[in-house]
Write a protein that holds these residues in place. Sequence first.
Motif, short mmCIF file in Angstrom:
data_model
loop_
_atom_site.label_atom_id
_atom_site.label_comp_id
_atom_site.label_asym_id
_atom_site.label_seq_id
_atom_site.Cartn_x
_atom_site.Cartn_y
_atom_site.Cartn_z
N GLY A 157 0.75 -1.10 0.13
CA GLY A 157 0.02 -0.02 -0.03
C GLY A 157 0.91 1.25 0.11
O GLY A 157 1.96 1.25 -0.26
N ASN A 158 0.10 2.39 0.34
CA ASN A 158 1.06 3.53 0.42
C ASN A 158 0.83 4.02 1.89
O ASN A 158 -0.07 4.85 2.40
CB ASN A 158 0.28 4.77 -0.52
CG ASN A 158 0.53 4.35 -1.75
OD1 ASN A 158 1.47 3.96 -2.23
ND2 ASN A 158 -0.76 4.41 -2.77
N CYS A 159 1.70 3.51 2.61
CA CYS A 159 1.60 3.68 4.22
C CYS A 159 2.86 4.35 4.93
O CYS A 159 3.97 4.00 4.66
CB CYS A 159 1.20 2.35 4.86
SG CYS A 159 -0.21 1.73 4.06
N ARG A 160 2.83 5.19 5.74
CA ARG A 160 3.88 5.76 6.41
C ARG A 160 4.10 4.98 7.91
O ARG A 160 5.19 5.17 8.54
CB ARG A 160 3.86 7.14 6.69
CG ARG A 160 3.68 7.96 5.39
CD ARG A 160 3.66 9.47 5.73
NE ARG A 160 3.75 10.12 4.45
CZ ARG A 160 2.81 10.60 3.56
NH1 ARG A 160 1.35 10.47 4.25
NH2 ARG A 160 3.12 11.42 2.63
N ARG A 161 3.44 3.77 8.02
CA ARG A 161 3.46 2.95 9.15
C ARG A 161 3.08 1.92 8.80
O ARG A 161 1.92 1.60 8.27
CB ARG A 161 2.72 3.49 10.39
CG ARG A 161 3.07 4.92 10.97
CD ARG A 161 2.49 5.46 12.17
NE ARG A 161 1.06 5.62 11.63
CZ ARG A 161 0.47 6.10 12.82
NH1 ARG A 161 0.49 5.98 14.09
NH2 ARG A 161 -0.90 6.40 12.30
N LEU A 162 3.99 0.75 9.20
CA LEU A 162 3.54 -0.68 8.94
C LEU A 162 3.99 -1.31 10.51
O LEU A 162 4.68 -0.86 11.06
CB LEU A 162 4.78 -1.66 7.94
CG LEU A 162 4.25 -1.01 6.46
CD1 LEU A 162 5.45 -1.80 5.55
CD2 LEU A 162 3.09 -1.12 5.78
N PHE A 163 2.88 -2.23 10.74
CA PHE A 163 2.93 -2.66 12.12
C PHE A 163 3.23 -3.95 12.19
O PHE A 163 4.22 -4.53 11.98
CB PHE A 163 1.44 -2.22 12.74
CG PHE A 163 1.28 -0.73 12.84
CD1 PHE A 163 1.85 0.13 13.83
CD2 PHE A 163 0.33 0.05 11.96
CE1 PHE A 163 1.73 1.54 13.83
CE2 PHE A 163 0.23 1.17 11.99
CZ PHE A 163 0.99 1.96 12.83
N GLY A 164 2.27 -4.77 12.49
CA GLY A 164 2.47 -6.25 12.70
C GLY A 164 2.96 -7.14 11.50
O GLY A 164 2.37 -6.87 10.45
N LEU A 165 3.82 -8.15 11.65
CA LEU A 165 4.14 -9.09 10.61
C LEU A 165 3.72 -10.49 11.15
O LEU A 165 3.96 -10.75 12.54
CB LEU A 165 5.53 -9.39 10.11
CG LEU A 165 6.09 -8.03 9.83
CD1 LEU A 165 7.78 -8.05 9.57
CD2 LEU A 165 5.73 -8.11 8.13
N ALA A 166 3.40 -11.46 10.47
CA ALA A 166 2.96 -12.68 10.72
C ALA A 166 3.21 -13.78 9.83
O ALA A 166 3.14 -13.43 8.34
CB ALA A 166 1.42 -12.85 11.12
N SER A 167 3.65 -14.78 10.10
CA SER A 167 3.95 -16.06 9.15
C SER A 167 2.61 -16.75 9.48
O SER A 167 2.38 -17.42 10.55
CB SER A 167 5.10 -16.68 9.42
OG SER A 167 5.30 -17.69 8.70
N TYR A 168 1.76 -17.20 8.40
CA TYR A 168 0.55 -17.77 8.57
C TYR A 168 0.43 -18.88 7.53
O TYR A 168 0.30 -18.33 6.31
CB TYR A 168 -0.61 -16.97 8.79
CG TYR A 168 -2.13 -17.69 8.83
CD1 TYR A 168 -2.34 -18.50 9.92
CD2 TYR A 168 -2.87 -17.48 7.80
CE1 TYR A 168 -3.45 -18.96 9.86
CE2 TYR A 168 -4.10 -18.10 7.58
CZ TYR A 168 -4.49 -18.84 8.78
OH TYR A 168 -5.65 -19.43 8.87
N ARG A 169 0.40 -20.20 7.55
CA ARG A 169 0.01 -21.07 6.46
C ARG A 169 0.96 -21.03 5.38
O ARG A 169 0.50 -20.83 4.24
CB ARG A 169 -1.47 -21.29 6.13
CG ARG A 169 -2.39 -21.57 7.28
CD ARG A 169 -3.71 -21.66 6.68
NE ARG A 169 -4.71 -21.93 7.84
CZ ARG A 169 -5.97 -22.33 7.71
NH1 ARG A 169 -6.74 -22.00 6.55
NH2 ARG A 169 -6.73 -22.54 8.95
N GLY A 170 2.21 -20.48 5.60
CA GLY A 170 3.25 -20.59 4.62
C GLY A 170 3.35 -19.17 3.71
O GLY A 170 3.98 -18.95 2.87
#
Length: 539
Positions: A229-242
């Motif tokens: 996207g066009n975001c000035r903040r990225l928050f959580g990351l997750a690994s889910y089902r590959g």
Amino acid sequence: MDYGHCKGMPKTGLAAETMVRCMARAARTESSLEGKPGSRFRPANHSFGTGDFTLAAWVWTAPDVDDVIGDVLTKYDAQRRRGFNLTIKSTSGGYNSHGDDRHVYFGIDDGSEPVWEDCGRPSLTSNYVSNSLTVFDGNLYAANTDAELEDDWCHVFRYLGGQRWENCGRVGNRRTHGVGPMLVHHGRLYAATWNCDWTRVGRSEPLEDYCGVYRYAGGTTWEDCGQPGNCRRLFGLASYRGQMYVAAEDGRCYVYEGDRNWIESGRFPNYAHPLGIHAGKLYAGVLNPAGVWEFNGKDWIERGNPQGSEERCNQIHALEVYRRHLHATTWPEGHVCRLEANGEWTDCGRLGDAMEITALVVHNGQLYGGTIPRAEVFRFDDEQNWTSIRRFLDPAGYEFKNSNEWALVTSLTVFAGKVFASMGSCTSSRLDAPADFRGQVCAMQTGPCVSYDRDLGALWRHVTAVKRGKRLELHVNGEKACESSVFDATRFDLNVDQPLRIGLGETDCFSGRIRDVRAYRLALDTSSIRQLVQSNHPT
């Protein structure tokens, strides 16, 4: 003995055989055999006292995860904090979910008090270690946000022990103030950039750049994996089902498609901060209006406000699994709430006078939380009781009137058998608070613990935990992988009126399969451990 149902296992075929073998072959000992596999002893005699012992099991986990892995063997009284825990779990810290790597944790305790140590500051002029503490390939990593010079923004650091940190380079070349969450996914370390200062983001001149996700390539090199996207903040990351997911400022969750491509996975009423996984679902904690959202791989479903009203809870800042339930943290009253099987929420209490809990972690059978505005760490002691174990901000007459003066524990994670805690200012801007304890990392331990900080790997693996004299050891596939520092073995009496539990414990039911579980009231030597691996490999 208790035998926890290993999630994902059918009750017939190989899985049923697995559990039968666990029950039939668990807990063997014969001290006269001097470290050689011995004969069976009765469940009533599952006492370990202050003596040596060995725990061994074959464990199987799926290549792609959709749950925390969970407990292998435990015999633990949480109220007395006495007993032992053998657990497999991915690293996690701050807003990021558990990755898909598998670390082994083994610890004992007998009501000991935490011992803290100063682990230095990754960045000398930054007052904010990001919500980022992550263990990858045997090392602990941390990121910073903001600093005195722009060249020092947005860096990742590797812990070298003591108070020493190694700079692993700037992440990206855009005008982003920092690195937020990091995650291990498919054997690689990923980092998301952000502009964390919520009082200024989007209003400064020149405007901050849009953020992206990057992959560590070693040394000081980071590969660009694209811009969600066009975001000035990225928050959580997750690994889910590959697949890898990220929660973004535009109220969307994105999934990585490879190369530099991201596609939308879902939309929320506002942006989410933390992501988490549990029991086959991906979870997101949304802010203003507050709510926990659940993803089954196809649809996002709202699971409600943990405290029932916006007045009591309008933000969610951390997610963690403890005692087989998802737990979420709230603002502005600083509570932890548990999601029940029926979809209802149970209040697990407030952490002192906290306004927000920014991190949760399970360590050696206990749940810990880090807070704002005192940068305080608490231990959960059951029901709604929380005990403060360290307050980093405690000036006389402190009234919390100016948020620029607040401090927070940005991240909690387990490395080298210890809980590491990172500190930050409230806004992350160096203009608002000094780089004192803010920007520092500390560590603590309760009871002797040891951890295997590399990826155990998927499918069948053999794990052996040994208490040998004054040390704890972990052996992986028959080879000694790590050991604890020396401790006073007479100080830790592990006799508890609790069953020996297989695939069940204080973290979660085991997500996978367990076979050929053995317990000995002696410390097996390396040759005998190798013999177990060579003679009992699952087919």
